[in-house]
Write a protein that holds these residues in place. Sequence first.
Motif, mmCIF file in Angstrom:
data_model
loop_
_atom_site.group_PDB
_atom_site.id
_atom_site.type_symbol
_atom_site.label_atom_id
_atom_site.label_comp_id
_atom_site.label_asym_id
_atom_site.label_seq_id
_atom_site.Cartn_x
_atom_site.Cartn_y
_atom_site.Cartn_z
ATOM 1 N N ALA A 1 0.990 -1.224 -0.147
ATOM 2 C CA ALA A 1 0.004 0.076 0.144
ATOM 3 C C ALA A 1 0.921 1.325 0.059
ATOM 4 C CB ALA A 1 -1.016 0.088 1.292
ATOM 5 N N ARG A 2 1.696 1.103 0.782
ATOM 6 C CA ARG A 2 2.650 2.451 0.851
ATOM 7 C C ARG A 2 3.542 2.465 -0.525
ATOM 8 N NH1 ARG A 2 5.656 5.620 5.833
ATOM 9 N NH2 ARG A 2 7.019 7.073 4.208
ATOM 10 N N GLN A 3 4.005 1.544 -1.135
ATOM 11 C CA GLN A 3 4.729 1.599 -2.246
ATOM 12 C C GLN A 3 3.631 2.189 -3.392
ATOM 13 O OE1 GLN A 3 5.513 -2.717 -2.900
ATOM 14 N NE2 GLN A 3 7.946 -2.187 -2.855
ATOM 15 N N THR A 4 2.536 1.740 -3.332
ATOM 16 C CA THR A 4 1.720 2.260 -4.501
ATOM 17 C C THR A 4 1.512 3.813 -4.213
ATOM 18 O OG1 THR A 4 0.383 0.514 -4.368
ATOM 19 C CG2 THR A 4 -0.887 2.297 -5.105
ATOM 20 N N GLY A 5 1.347 4.346 -3.229
ATOM 21 C CA GLY A 5 1.288 5.854 -2.866
ATOM 22 C C GLY A 5 2.643 6.432 -2.978
#
Length: 255
Positions: free
Chosen positions: A77-81
Amino acid sequence: MALQQVILVRHGQSEGNVAAETAMRDGLERIDVPARDPDVELSETGRQQASAVGHWLSELTDGERPGIVWTSPYRRARQTGEIALEQAEMELDFKVDERLRDRDMGITDMLTGAGIRKQYPEEAERREWIGKFYYRPPGGESWADVAGRVRAVLADLAQERHEIALVTAHDVVNLLFCYVAEGLDEEAVLERSRTNGLKNAAICRLVRDEDSPTGWRVTDYNLDEHLRREDVEVTDQPGAADAVGEGSDERGDDA
């Protein structure tokens, strides 16, 4: 001015999504996930999907752009952001909130529906009796538990000093944000999951609405045009979590 809008983004395709799809396709009982759930990363396709989200963000006007990112602590999820903001050439603060994490599957973690029916037949029966929304596997969470987390996050988001917040999280988490905002019931949210489940890197948008009973309105749901515009593969894949089937429906919650 207080928060007026929440942009929800499901993470891009993860290595866990790919592993879960492979396990279910091959009729396996166990999902060969590459890491513990919080550490599962995006696949190459997932990175491309996150980049497409960045293109979408870059096309927003100044008044439409988020001022902060709230993210699940799970790496995918953090990578996506992070990838999306880099592509959009935007620098925003990240607020990591563990309440945005994926659903905890307890003893059924990393098992397919076939695996759960084989190893924990009594749990499969209990889930069929209680129903997907309220069933809580031992050591895990129900959808209703996750909805409680979401309600708490939404209340805190409402106090955010930025007018628009970007939230990068997971399939069932984002689905339940919309459930809360629209005031849906159990039957309606389960039907939406079956017929219009959130795609990887799909975008939803919640807008403050004082005339709404919930104080929110869903203006966009499951947007994927940004993926198609960039000629990026659109995926709607099961995850390594909640892979107990409902009849012919073997779709997992997320991963």
